[in-house]
Design a protein around this motif. Sequence first.
Motif, PDB file in Angstrom:
ATOM      1  N   TYR A  13      46.044  47.772   0.392  1.00 29.92           N
ATOM      2  CA  TYR A  13      46.050  46.682  -0.449  1.00 29.92           C
ATOM      3  C   TYR A  13      46.309  45.440   0.240  1.00 29.92           C
ATOM      4  O   TYR A  13      45.753  44.462  -0.248  1.00 29.92           O
ATOM      5  CB  TYR A  13      47.269  47.354  -1.321  1.00 29.92           C
ATOM      6  N   TYR A  14      47.223  45.429   0.997  1.00 33.59           N
ATOM      7  CA  TYR A  14      47.725  43.878   1.492  1.00 33.59           C
ATOM      8  C   TYR A  14      46.646  43.703   2.528  1.00 33.59           C
ATOM      9  O   TYR A  14      46.520  42.078   2.393  1.00 33.59           O
ATOM     10  CB  TYR A  14      48.815  44.103   2.402  1.00 33.59           C
ATOM     11  N   ALA A  55      37.583  65.563   1.358  1.00 33.28           N
ATOM     12  CA  ALA A  55      38.628  65.129   0.539  1.00 33.28           C
ATOM     13  C   ALA A  55      38.826  63.800   1.158  1.00 33.28           C
ATOM     14  O   ALA A  55      38.654  63.320   2.073  1.00 33.28           O
ATOM     15  CB  ALA A  55      39.917  65.950   0.620  1.00 33.28           C
ATOM     16  N   ILE A  56      39.455  63.004  -0.175  1.00 33.05           N
ATOM     17  CA  ILE A  56      39.864  61.862   0.103  1.00 33.05           C
ATOM     18  C   ILE A  56      41.441  61.592  -0.359  1.00 33.05           C
ATOM     19  O   ILE A  56      41.554  61.595  -1.612  1.00 33.05           O
ATOM     20  CB  ILE A  56      38.992  60.731  -0.539  1.00 33.05           C
ATOM     21  N   LYS A  57      42.211  61.525   0.410  1.00 30.49           N
ATOM     22  CA  LYS A  57      43.879  61.503  -0.059  1.00 30.49           C
ATOM     23  C   LYS A  57      44.374  60.055  -0.051  1.00 30.49           C
ATOM     24  O   LYS A  57      44.518  59.427   1.098  1.00 30.49           O
ATOM     25  CB  LYS A  57      44.588  62.429   1.032  1.00 30.49           C
ATOM     26  N   TYR A  58      44.677  59.631  -1.042  1.00 32.98           N
ATOM     27  CA  TYR A  58      45.246  58.166  -1.166  1.00 32.98           C
ATOM     28  C   TYR A  58      46.640  58.225  -1.462  1.00 32.98           C
ATOM     29  O   TYR A  58      47.308  58.738  -2.397  1.00 32.98           O
ATOM     30  CB  TYR A  58      44.525  57.703  -2.432  1.00 32.98           C
ATOM     31  N   PHE A  59      47.365  57.780  -0.456  1.00 31.97           N
ATOM     32  CA  PHE A  59      48.885  57.783  -0.356  1.00 31.97           C
ATOM     33  C   PHE A  59      49.398  56.214  -0.775  1.00 31.97           C
ATOM     34  O   PHE A  59      49.166  55.434  -0.167  1.00 31.97           O
ATOM     35  CB  PHE A  59      49.399  57.890   0.913  1.00 31.97           C
ATOM     36  N   SER A  60      50.308  56.565  -1.956  1.00 29.87           N
ATOM     37  CA  SER A  60      50.790  54.988  -2.589  1.00 29.87           C
ATOM     38  C   SER A  60      52.013  55.529  -3.186  1.00 29.87           C
ATOM     39  O   SER A  60      52.561  56.636  -3.146  1.00 29.87           O
ATOM     40  CB  SER A  60      49.764  54.442  -3.402  1.00 29.87           C
ATOM     41  N   ALA A  61      52.511  54.444  -4.091  1.00 30.08           N
ATOM     42  CA  ALA A  61      53.751  54.769  -4.990  1.00 30.08           C
ATOM     43  C   ALA A  61      53.673  53.879  -6.324  1.00 30.08           C
ATOM     44  O   ALA A  61      52.867  52.761  -6.148  1.00 30.08           O
ATOM     45  CB  ALA A  61      54.967  54.488  -3.948  1.00 30.08           C
ATOM     46  N   ARG A  62      54.119  54.293  -7.256  1.00 31.50           N
ATOM     47  CA  ARG A  62      54.363  53.473  -8.673  1.00 31.50           C
ATOM     48  C   ARG A  62      55.172  52.193  -8.479  1.00 31.50           C
ATOM     49  O   ARG A  62      56.300  52.537  -8.000  1.00 31.50           O
ATOM     50  CB  ARG A  62      54.668  54.314  -9.687  1.00 31.50           C
ATOM     51  N   ILE A  63      54.614  51.011  -8.460  1.00 25.64           N
ATOM     52  CA  ILE A  63      55.562  49.930  -8.161  1.00 25.64           C
ATOM     53  C   ILE A  63      56.631  49.725  -9.356  1.00 25.64           C
ATOM     54  O   ILE A  63      56.040  50.282 -10.522  1.00 25.64           O
ATOM     55  CB  ILE A  63      54.482  48.636  -7.821  1.00 25.64           C
ATOM     56  N   THR A  64      57.199  48.801  -9.182  1.00 26.35           N
ATOM     57  CA  THR A  64      58.208  48.348 -10.547  1.00 26.35           C
ATOM     58  C   THR A  64      58.187  46.829 -10.404  1.00 26.35           C
ATOM     59  O   THR A  64      57.520  46.310  -9.569  1.00 26.35           O
ATOM     60  CB  THR A  64      59.639  48.899  -9.930  1.00 26.35           C
ATOM     61  N   GLY A  65      58.875  46.332 -11.206  1.00 25.05           N
ATOM     62  CA  GLY A  65      58.914  44.890 -11.251  1.00 25.05           C
ATOM     63  C   GLY A  65      57.994  44.290 -12.339  1.00 25.05           C
ATOM     64  O   GLY A  65      57.826  44.565 -13.354  1.00 25.05           O
ATOM     65  N   SER A  66      57.035  43.180 -12.019  1.00 27.70           N
ATOM     66  CA  SER A  66      56.106  42.472 -12.613  1.00 27.70           C
ATOM     67  C   SER A  66      55.305  43.565 -13.702  1.00 27.70           C
ATOM     68  O   SER A  66      54.581  44.462 -13.157  1.00 27.70           O
ATOM     69  CB  SER A  66      55.273  41.867 -12.019  1.00 27.70           C
ATOM     70  N   LYS A  71      50.781  46.754 -14.663  1.00 31.81           N
ATOM     71  CA  LYS A  71      49.837  47.452 -15.758  1.00 31.81           C
ATOM     72  C   LYS A  71      48.386  47.619 -14.843  1.00 31.81           C
ATOM     73  O   LYS A  71      47.612  48.465 -15.083  1.00 31.81           O
ATOM     74  CB  LYS A  71      49.603  46.481 -17.026  1.00 31.81           C
ATOM     75  N   ARG A  72      48.096  46.699 -13.889  1.00 30.17           N
ATOM     76  CA  ARG A  72      47.052  46.739 -13.054  1.00 30.17           C
ATOM     77  C   ARG A  72      46.873  47.986 -12.288  1.00 30.17           C
ATOM     78  O   ARG A  72      45.644  48.458 -12.125  1.00 30.17           O
ATOM     79  CB  ARG A  72      46.862  45.593 -12.253  1.00 30.17           C
ATOM     80  N   GLN A  73      47.864  48.435 -11.540  1.00 27.57           N
ATOM     81  CA  GLN A  73      47.990  49.412 -10.784  1.00 27.57           C
ATOM     82  C   GLN A  73      47.695  50.647 -11.762  1.00 27.57           C
ATOM     83  O   GLN A  73      46.784  51.540 -11.113  1.00 27.57           O
ATOM     84  CB  GLN A  73      49.459  49.760 -10.148  1.00 27.57           C
ATOM     85  N   LYS A  74      48.007  50.816 -12.864  1.00 33.51           N
ATOM     86  CA  LYS A  74      47.930  51.887 -13.818  1.00 33.51           C
ATOM     87  C   LYS A  74      46.472  52.065 -13.983  1.00 33.51           C
ATOM     88  O   LYS A  74      45.671  53.050 -14.055  1.00 33.51           O
ATOM     89  CB  LYS A  74      48.767  51.892 -15.006  1.00 33.51           C
TER      90      LYS A  74
END
Length: 217
Positions: A13-14, A55-66, A71-74
């Motif tokens: 992402y960054y 397989a494609i394994k995507y490692f991430s976390a549900r963000i908080t804050g804004s 909403k965009r992540q969802k």
Amino acid sequence: MRTIFYIDGFNLYYGLRLRIKHKTKPGCFIPTGKYKWLNLDLLCHNLRKKDDIRAIKYFSARITGSQDKVKRQKIYWKALGSTPLVEIIEGHYLESHPTMPLFSNPSKRVQGIKQEEKGTDVNIASHMLVDAFHDKCDVLVLITNDSDLCFPISYIQTTLKKDVLVYNPQTSRPSTSLQRCAKSINHINNNTLRASQFPQTVVLPDDSIVLRPSEWK
């Protein structure tokens, strides 16, 4: 060639955020949403056109804050649900407010915001080791620029005799440690990102749709 992808979500992402060079300041970069609507299935197939991607394994976390960012992540995660090969493996996202020295005046202390993503490195390393040990693939492809994964990479290559290829999503120089331990280090260029975007409207398995966020156009 049986291949599994392991994608460090926040590292990717960054890397996507800093893709446009500042027109008035050579060498500087400004944030952009241009490539964030990224179809990971299409990206992986564009990177490894001849491989049998299992397989494609995507490692991430549900963000908080804004709430806008949440909403965009969802929306993006819903879009990923339209690609059967992609599995989202969640870590934890933590926000704290520690008191720290002010950079411009270390004698003065201020309260700041510290955002951390926890669990991704451990999850990636665990999945890579388990998949390699159980012979689920011939090649492991890791999308990251995080040198913390050097040990599992080295172990998989020296002990389990499987190649680990790294694709660096960052615009900066790849990690020196990763260069030493991986079979190869590759850069993800803008042309590949441009060719790997979701369409404006994505149809989900339940026939509902999601639209690309306007901020990512």
